[in-house]
Scaffold this active site. Sequence first.
Site, PDB file in Angstrom:
ATOM      1  N   LYS A   1     -62.218  31.119  40.413  1.00 17.34           N
ATOM      2  CA  LYS A   1     -61.400  30.627  39.298  1.00 17.34           C
ATOM      3  C   LYS A   1     -61.702  29.175  38.948  1.00 17.34           C
ATOM      4  O   LYS A   1     -61.518  28.762  37.805  1.00 17.34           O
ATOM      5  CB  LYS A   1     -59.929  30.789  39.626  1.00 17.34           C
ATOM      6  CG  LYS A   1     -59.490  32.245  39.693  1.00 17.34           C
ATOM      7  CD  LYS A   1     -58.078  32.290  40.217  1.00 17.34           C
ATOM      8  CE  LYS A   1     -57.360  33.536  39.799  1.00 17.34           C
ATOM      9  NZ  LYS A   1     -55.909  33.355  39.980  1.00 17.34           N
TER      10      LYS A   1
ATOM     11  N   GLY B   1     -54.185  39.360  42.068  1.00 18.04           N
ATOM     12  CA  GLY B   1     -52.984  40.139  42.370  1.00 18.04           C
ATOM     13  C   GLY B   1     -51.752  39.282  42.582  1.00 18.04           C
ATOM     14  O   GLY B   1     -50.804  39.695  43.250  1.00 18.04           O
TER      15      GLY B   1
ATOM     16  N   LYS C   1     -50.669  22.390  36.529  1.00 18.08           N
ATOM     17  CA  LYS C   1     -49.287  22.102  36.200  1.00 18.08           C
ATOM     18  C   LYS C   1     -48.561  23.440  36.152  1.00 18.08           C
ATOM     19  O   LYS C   1     -49.084  24.415  35.630  1.00 18.08           O
ATOM     20  CB  LYS C   1     -49.206  21.398  34.841  1.00 18.08           C
ATOM     21  CG  LYS C   1     -47.812  21.010  34.472  1.00 18.08           C
ATOM     22  CD  LYS C   1     -47.787  19.792  33.566  1.00 18.08           C
ATOM     23  CE  LYS C   1     -46.348  19.355  33.293  1.00 18.08           C
ATOM     24  NZ  LYS C   1     -45.695  18.800  34.482  1.00 18.08           N
TER      25      LYS C   1
ATOM     26  N   LEU D   1     -46.139  25.593  34.497  1.00 22.50           N
ATOM     27  CA  LEU D   1     -45.453  25.605  33.201  1.00 22.50           C
ATOM     28  C   LEU D   1     -44.083  26.273  33.348  1.00 22.50           C
ATOM     29  O   LEU D   1     -43.949  27.274  34.044  1.00 22.50           O
ATOM     30  CB  LEU D   1     -46.305  26.332  32.157  1.00 22.50           C
ATOM     31  CG  LEU D   1     -47.707  25.733  31.925  1.00 22.50           C
ATOM     32  CD1 LEU D   1     -48.417  26.452  30.779  1.00 22.50           C
ATOM     33  CD2 LEU D   1     -47.632  24.243  31.630  1.00 22.50           C
TER      34      LEU D   1
ATOM     35  N   GLU E   1     -57.475  32.450  33.709  1.00 24.92           N
ATOM     36  CA  GLU E   1     -58.553  33.162  34.409  1.00 24.92           C
ATOM     37  C   GLU E   1     -59.142  34.247  33.523  1.00 24.92           C
ATOM     38  O   GLU E   1     -58.567  34.605  32.497  1.00 24.92           O
ATOM     39  CB  GLU E   1     -58.061  33.770  35.732  1.00 24.92           C
ATOM     40  CG  GLU E   1     -57.104  34.923  35.562  1.00 24.92           C
ATOM     41  CD  GLU E   1     -57.048  35.820  36.803  1.00 24.92           C
ATOM     42  OE1 GLU E   1     -57.966  35.815  37.632  1.00 24.92           O
ATOM     43  OE2 GLU E   1     -56.066  36.571  36.924  1.00 24.92           O
TER      44      GLU E   1
ATOM     45  N   ARG F   1     -63.419  43.155  34.142  1.00 31.14           N
ATOM     46  CA  ARG F   1     -63.289  44.602  34.388  1.00 31.14           C
ATOM     47  C   ARG F   1     -62.290  45.180  33.411  1.00 31.14           C
ATOM     48  O   ARG F   1     -61.646  44.457  32.665  1.00 31.14           O
ATOM     49  CB  ARG F   1     -62.771  44.825  35.813  1.00 31.14           C
ATOM     50  CG  ARG F   1     -61.458  44.078  36.032  1.00 31.14           C
ATOM     51  CD  ARG F   1     -60.766  44.419  37.325  1.00 31.14           C
ATOM     52  NE  ARG F   1     -59.707  43.460  37.614  1.00 31.14           N
ATOM     53  CZ  ARG F   1     -58.491  43.466  37.104  1.00 31.14           C
ATOM     54  NH1 ARG F   1     -58.151  44.406  36.232  1.00 31.14           N
ATOM     55  NH2 ARG F   1     -57.596  42.554  37.422  1.00 31.14           N
TER      56      ARG F   1
ATOM     57  N   ARG G   1     -45.359  50.133  33.759  1.00 32.57           N
ATOM     58  CA  ARG G   1     -46.024  50.544  35.004  1.00 32.57           C
ATOM     59  C   ARG G   1     -44.964  51.138  35.918  1.00 32.57           C
ATOM     60  O   ARG G   1     -44.094  50.417  36.421  1.00 32.57           O
ATOM     61  CB  ARG G   1     -46.636  49.341  35.711  1.00 32.57           C
ATOM     62  CG  ARG G   1     -47.719  48.657  34.932  1.00 32.57           C
ATOM     63  CD  ARG G   1     -48.424  47.660  35.822  1.00 32.57           C
ATOM     64  NE  ARG G   1     -49.341  46.832  35.065  1.00 32.57           N
ATOM     65  CZ  ARG G   1     -50.243  46.040  35.619  1.00 32.57           C
ATOM     66  NH1 ARG G   1     -50.334  45.951  36.937  1.00 32.57           N
ATOM     67  NH2 ARG G   1     -51.051  45.315  34.867  1.00 32.57           N
TER      68      ARG G   1
HETATM   69  P1  ADP Z   1     -53.875  36.335  39.705  1.00 35.12           P
HETATM   70  O1  ADP Z   1     -55.354  36.336  39.559  1.00 35.12           O
HETATM   71  O2  ADP Z   1     -53.428  36.315  41.124  1.00 35.12           O
HETATM   72  O3  ADP Z   1     -53.217  37.374  38.879  1.00 35.12           O
HETATM   73  P2  ADP Z   1     -53.313  34.314  37.658  1.00 35.12           P
HETATM   74  O4  ADP Z   1     -53.972  32.997  37.622  1.00 35.12           O
HETATM   75  O5  ADP Z   1     -53.795  35.335  36.679  1.00 35.12           O
HETATM   76  O6  ADP Z   1     -53.386  34.910  39.143  1.00 35.12           O
HETATM   77  O7  ADP Z   1     -51.761  34.121  37.453  1.00 35.12           O
HETATM   78  C1  ADP Z   1     -50.868  35.208  37.575  1.00 35.12           C
HETATM   79  C2  ADP Z   1     -49.533  34.833  36.979  1.00 35.12           C
HETATM   80  O8  ADP Z   1     -48.968  33.692  37.652  1.00 35.12           O
HETATM   81  C3  ADP Z   1     -49.575  34.412  35.526  1.00 35.12           C
HETATM   82  O9  ADP Z   1     -49.549  35.522  34.656  1.00 35.12           O
HETATM   83  C4  ADP Z   1     -48.325  33.569  35.416  1.00 35.12           C
HETATM   84  O10 ADP Z   1     -47.177  34.379  35.316  1.00 35.12           O
HETATM   85  C5  ADP Z   1     -48.287  32.864  36.739  1.00 35.12           C
HETATM   86  N1  ADP Z   1     -48.982  31.559  36.625  1.00 35.12           N
HETATM   87  C6  ADP Z   1     -50.287  31.310  36.882  1.00 35.12           C
HETATM   88  N2  ADP Z   1     -50.592  30.017  36.640  1.00 35.12           N
HETATM   89  C7  ADP Z   1     -49.455  29.426  36.218  1.00 35.12           C
HETATM   90  C8  ADP Z   1     -49.079  28.082  35.801  1.00 35.12           C
HETATM   91  N3  ADP Z   1     -49.965  27.097  35.793  1.00 35.12           N
HETATM   92  N4  ADP Z   1     -47.791  27.859  35.435  1.00 35.12           N
HETATM   93  C9  ADP Z   1     -46.866  28.861  35.461  1.00 35.12           C
HETATM   94  N5  ADP Z   1     -47.159  30.118  35.845  1.00 35.12           N
HETATM   95  C10 ADP Z   1     -48.409  30.421  36.223  1.00 35.12           C
END
Ligand code: ADP
Length: 448
Positions: free
Chosen positions: A116, A164, A201, A203, A287, A291, A337
């Site tokens: 990432k 995940g 940060k 959010l 990210e 896939r 889901r």
């Molecule tokens: P993974 O690959 O484990 O799914 P992600 O980076 O896609 O991780 O993040 C999964 C979820 O976590 C996001 O959809 C969001 O709900 C929360 N999240 C990730 N980064 C942030 C952030 N910087 N601030 C607030 N929530 C976040």
Amino acid sequence: MFGKVLIANRGEIALRIHRACQEMGVRTVAVHSTADANAMHVRLADESVCIGPPAARDSYLNVPALLSAAAITGADAIHPGYGFLSENADFAEIVEAHGIAFIGPSPTHIRMMGDKIEAKRTMARLGVPLVPGSDGELSSAEEAIAVAEKIGFPVLIKAAAGGGGRGMKVARSRDEVAEAFRVARTEAKAAFSNDAVYMEKYLDRPRHIELQVLADAHGNVVHFGERDCSLQRRHQKLVEEAGSPALDAAARDALGARVTAALREIGYRNAGTLEFLWQDGQFAFIEMNTRLQVEHPVTEMVCGIDLVREQVRIAAGQTLGYGQDEVRFDGHAIECRITAEDPDTFMPTPGRVVTYHAPGGLGVRVDSALYAGYSVPPHYDSLIAKLVVHGTTRPQALARLRRALDEFVIDGISTTLPLHRRIAADPEFGSGDYTIHWLERFVARGAA
Ligand code: ADP
């Protein structure tokens, strides 16, 4: 076109891939563990091969067994589905080294986006906006504190190899940073064998909005609009919509143009999803998934496209054959889901399904490998069905969702159907005004 595709997965997604192949006149090979000998994907595929005992590491993650299955059946391509080996660049490389097509992106791009930190660096270079955070990996707790003070609290420490929803730790003040850093590193090491972490940060009220993209091997890149996946529990999606109740066509087009240009520049191929947080009208990349995603059907319902068919065509070297102008967005789609879990405690509830009745009618799609008499094994992910509805408007899709959820019968095991019925009936969800934190509070209210 391929003659035979081996599906390196199980459950509803194995069935989903089989269906696309069947319609294309491509034969399918199912693989299964001993626990899945009676699974629906095994019953429907043209051929099947047992690849090992129940534990996923001995079967669905067993690369030599998968390659042997492809060799003995003469499969000329492998579709990995989602989960398991779908984002394993080494696997994609080994498959290709054996002269078998991997239905997915190149190993280089899987590797690039699987890290990432590198994914964010790449997107920043390509002009895609990011969530403010550390410039790469955090090397020490002291550095973590310094970055946190610069970007402001709360902050989130995330695993570079994460997925995940695991390996994320929030720190709300200076005192919490060192501990969050330490715990995130330890968890990342245990879960992903990689202890690299970075900071963003945190959010406070974003929506999770992602963009579906397809790219062929001839430089054509097209997007299929956004999905809103803000309804999450423990950072895991439960309900997804296309399009987002928060976005208009202009915002979608602007994001789409930027993202497709970026992917064209890096020569990306096959399906991909770029995930963003959206707050105060701003997108910030978090990210990219290299896939097919669980929630892909909502896009298919509004765009009238078969994404798996397109993946197979692209892997076979065909051109997309249409441009962005020809992609249409028609109506609204919502996916639930449904998992084999207790609807209040979310404890897994494997066991025998006694009665199974799937809803039907106009605009209703069920992707599931369940049948009456089937035993949900305890060894795998608890997703058992995806209910997807389509309507010309969001209110119509919601009414259809409530109706379809009421028709759905899965007896013998506890499922999350009751929770989905509560969500679908909730006026706040109905208003479309929610963020990634909404569902956790909703679930807590229900339990109280
Ligand atoms: P993974 O690959 O484990 O799914 P992600 O980076 O896609 O991780 O993040 C999964 C979820 O976590 C996001 O959809 C969001 O709900 C929360 N999240 C990730 N980064 C942030 C952030 N910087 N601030 C607030 N929530 C976040």
